[in-house]
Design an enzyme around this catalytic site. Structure first.
Site, PDB file in Angstrom:
ATOM      1  N   ASP A   5       0.854  -1.193   0.000  1.00 32.70           N
ATOM      2  CA  ASP A   5       0.000   0.000   0.000  1.00 32.70           C
ATOM      3  C   ASP A   5       0.892   1.246   0.000  1.00 32.70           C
ATOM      4  OD1 ASP A   5      -3.036   0.822   1.745  1.00 32.70           O
ATOM      5  OD2 ASP A   5      -1.632   2.202   0.828  1.00 32.70           O
ATOM      6  N   ASP A  99      -3.834   2.226  -5.170  1.00 31.37           N
ATOM      7  CA  ASP A  99      -2.497   2.239  -4.568  1.00 31.37           C
ATOM      8  C   ASP A  99      -2.219   0.989  -3.744  1.00 31.37           C
ATOM      9  OD1 ASP A  99      -3.960   2.724  -2.240  1.00 31.37           O
ATOM     10  OD2 ASP A  99      -2.363   3.991  -1.415  1.00 31.37           O
ATOM     11  N   GLU A 100      -2.935  -0.057  -4.045  1.00 33.83           N
ATOM     12  CA  GLU A 100      -2.832  -1.236  -3.205  1.00 33.83           C
ATOM     13  C   GLU A 100      -2.878  -2.513  -4.039  1.00 33.83           C
ATOM     14  OE1 GLU A 100      -6.018  -0.640  -0.579  1.00 33.83           O
ATOM     15  OE2 GLU A 100      -5.283  -2.086   0.876  1.00 33.83           O
TER      16      GLU A 100
HETATM   17  P1  TTP Z   1      -5.387   5.274   0.814  1.00 32.27           P
HETATM   18  O1  TTP Z   1      -4.419   4.151   0.584  1.00 32.27           O
HETATM   19  O2  TTP Z   1      -6.587   4.996   1.631  1.00 32.27           O
HETATM   20  O3  TTP Z   1      -4.638   6.502   1.485  1.00 32.27           O
HETATM   21  P2  TTP Z   1      -3.183   7.062   1.248  1.00 32.27           P
HETATM   22  O4  TTP Z   1      -2.378   6.210   0.317  1.00 32.27           O
HETATM   23  O5  TTP Z   1      -3.304   8.489   0.821  1.00 32.27           O
HETATM   24  O6  TTP Z   1      -2.570   7.068   2.699  1.00 32.27           O
HETATM   25  P3  TTP Z   1      -2.025   5.820   3.543  1.00 32.27           P
HETATM   26  O7  TTP Z   1      -0.573   6.100   3.756  1.00 32.27           O
HETATM   27  O8  TTP Z   1      -2.797   5.869   4.818  1.00 32.27           O
HETATM   28  O9  TTP Z   1      -2.276   4.568   2.732  1.00 32.27           O
HETATM   29  O10 TTP Z   1      -5.905   5.829  -0.577  1.00 32.27           O
HETATM   30  C1  TTP Z   1      -5.092   5.870  -1.748  1.00 32.27           C
HETATM   31  C2  TTP Z   1      -5.372   7.106  -2.556  1.00 32.27           C
HETATM   32  O11 TTP Z   1      -6.734   7.129  -2.949  1.00 32.27           O
HETATM   33  C3  TTP Z   1      -5.158   8.387  -1.766  1.00 32.27           C
HETATM   34  O12 TTP Z   1      -3.823   8.860  -1.881  1.00 32.27           O
HETATM   35  C4  TTP Z   1      -6.138   9.334  -2.353  1.00 32.27           C
HETATM   36  C5  TTP Z   1      -7.223   8.468  -2.927  1.00 32.27           C
HETATM   37  N1  TTP Z   1      -8.439   8.544  -2.091  1.00 32.27           N
HETATM   38  C6  TTP Z   1      -9.535   9.250  -2.584  1.00 32.27           C
HETATM   39  O13 TTP Z   1      -9.487   9.784  -3.686  1.00 32.27           O
HETATM   40  N2  TTP Z   1     -10.656   9.321  -1.805  1.00 32.27           N
HETATM   41  C7  TTP Z   1     -10.748   8.721  -0.575  1.00 32.27           C
HETATM   42  O14 TTP Z   1     -11.785   8.809   0.080  1.00 32.27           O
HETATM   43  C8  TTP Z   1      -9.609   7.990  -0.093  1.00 32.27           C
HETATM   44  C9  TTP Z   1      -9.656   7.312   1.258  1.00 32.27           C
HETATM   45  C10 TTP Z   1      -8.482   7.938  -0.882  1.00 32.27           C
HETATM   46 MG    MG Z   2      -2.243   4.138   0.620  1.00 27.56          MG
END
Ligand code: TTP
Ligand code: MG
Length: 399
Positions: A5, A99-100
């Site tokens: 992730d 992103d996962e």
């Molecule tokens: P996430 O993996 O949930 O968050 P993140 O990568 O920003 O942070 P973390 O380090 O906690 O993993 O989400 C991935 C991307 O998806 C995030 O960068 C932005 C996008 N996103 C949205 O567009 N809307 C949302 O509601 C969420 C949760 C994420």
């Molecule tokens: Mg993330």
């Protein structure tokens, strides 16, 4: 199984592409006036900024916050490149969201630590961003493990440590355990996974059926993959945040048409038809209401989805309140099928939809649209969903 992730994904990509932003508190936002924080850098998180806050709220908490308007093209490009790289290590990769990804390490001759080192180095060298990697016996453990030492984390949960590991989490952190269920469990005196195990499988199954059994299993660290889960689409949906203040009923209906059309265009594009239509309305005070309806036929047609969501909207929406967001989803999906008309339609819509979809496919998604949609200030999908995938259909459930 490994779960990879990206850390603060959109924000990290922005930092990497502009050295002036490096290490600074930044938040990625949408292009419009009323917009929320899609994600923010860890520097911003330490100062109290959170995903979902309005940009005004975020600025109030952190006056030094740098707001960056998101650029979906950049994120989808980086995402695709990273996913393509993972596939060079093993084809057994499941792209879970933008992103996962889950990577099955069982059939490759590399230990988890070396794998994590390899992936982290590639991603950092190529894109200047970091990720967190969790490794465990199944996807559930791997996913939880990926969250424990963010950012730039690595966590390997050994078989013998699974129960101790799981017991560190709150019920709401577990897959498939929503707020509603957490509340129910709390009312029954169940506050953590240890309580679930004590409560016992039989009693949980009696009370919650299959979900009870699932709960017991995950509290023991057991997670069973569903056969064919990878490629089945459960639902497709869209939502739009309205920019109008106290939108009129007519404007709400116009948005509803726009969203229904987006959902059905995607259904037709990916050859899907669905039976259940779900409408979601959110007000400025963050109250929500939702209602679904299952039709006696499958459909991929805008007019069926719109007509049904209109009925649902008129049943549940309170136009006097300030409506901020409307969402529509189609579920009960039948794959490899497109249904344009049914017995009750006075005409055959196939030719019309085919012509419109062809033109929109060639010249952009709303080259041809309904005249009343032009009344909506906000158009189309301006934000990218976290469940976006490089290929195929997004699997979005409106919550
Ligand atoms: P996430 O993996 O949930 O968050 P993140 O990568 O920003 O942070 P973390 O380090 O906690 O993993 O989400 C991935 C991307 O998806 C995030 O960068 C932005 C996008 N996103 C949205 O567009 N809307 C949302 O509601 C969420 C949760 C994420
Ligand atoms: Mg993330």
């Amino acid at each position: 199984m490994a779960c990879i992730d990206m850390d603060a994904f959109f924000a990290s990509v922005e930092e990497a592409s502009n050295p002036k932003l490096k290490g600074r508190p930044i938040a990625v936002i949408g292009a419009k006036e009323r917009t929320v924080v899609t994600t923010c850098s860890y520097a911003a998180r330490h100062l109290g900024v959170k995903t979902g806050m309005s940009k005004f709220e975020a600025k109030k908490i952190c006056p030094n916050l740098i707001l960056v308007v998101g650029n979906n093209r950049k994120y989808t490009y980086v995402s695709k490149e990273i996913m393509n790289y993972l596939i060079t290590i093993t084809p057994d990769v499941e792209v879970y969201s933008i992103d996962e990804a889950f990577v099955n390490l069982e059939n490759i001759n590399v230990d988890p630590e070396s794998f994590a080192y390899l992936v982290k180095s590639y991603i950092y060298q190529r894109f200047g961003i970091t990720c967190s990697i969790g490794v465990g016996i199944n996807r559930f453990i791997a996913k939880l493990a990926s969250t424990v030492s963010k950012p730039d984390g690595y966590c390997f949960v050994k078989k013998e440590d699974i129960i101790d590991f799981i017991d560190n989490f709150e019920l709401k952190d577990l897959w498939g355990v929503g707020k509603h269920l957490t509340k129910k469990l709390n009312n029954m005196g169940i506050f953590n996974t240890a309580d679930i195990r004590v409560f016992g499988k039989e009693r949980l199954s009696r009370l919650f059926g299959k979900s009870g059994e699932y709960l017991y299993k995950i509290a023991c660290g057991v997670y069973e993959e569903l056969a064919n889960k990878k490629n089945t689409v459960k639902s497709i949906g869209h939502s739009i945040t309205l920019v109008e203040n106290k939108p009129s009923l007519e404007i709400c209906h116009n948005y509803l048409l726009q969203i229904s059309d987006m959902v059905s265009q995607r259904a037709r594009k990916y050859k899907l038809a669905g039976k259940t239509i779900c409408l979601y309305v959110r007000y400025a005070n963050f109250e929500n209401s939702m209602k679904r309806c299952t039709l006696p036929f499958f459909t991929s047609a805008t007019h069926h989805i719109y007509d049904t969501s209109l009925i649902l909207f008129d049943k549940i929406a309170i136009p006097e309140k300030n409506i901020r967001q409307i969402g529509v989803s189609l579920s009960g999906i039948l794959e490899k099928t497109v249904i344009y008309s049914n017995l009750f339609d006075k005409k055959n819509w196939e030719k019309i939809y085919n012509a419109v979809d062809k033109i929109n496919g060639k010249f952009g998604s709303s080259t041809i649209t309904y005249a009343s949609v032009l009344n909506c200030e906000r158009k189309g999908a301006l934000t990218i969903s976290p469940s976006w995938k490089p290929t195929g259909v997004r699997n979005i459930n409106i919550k």
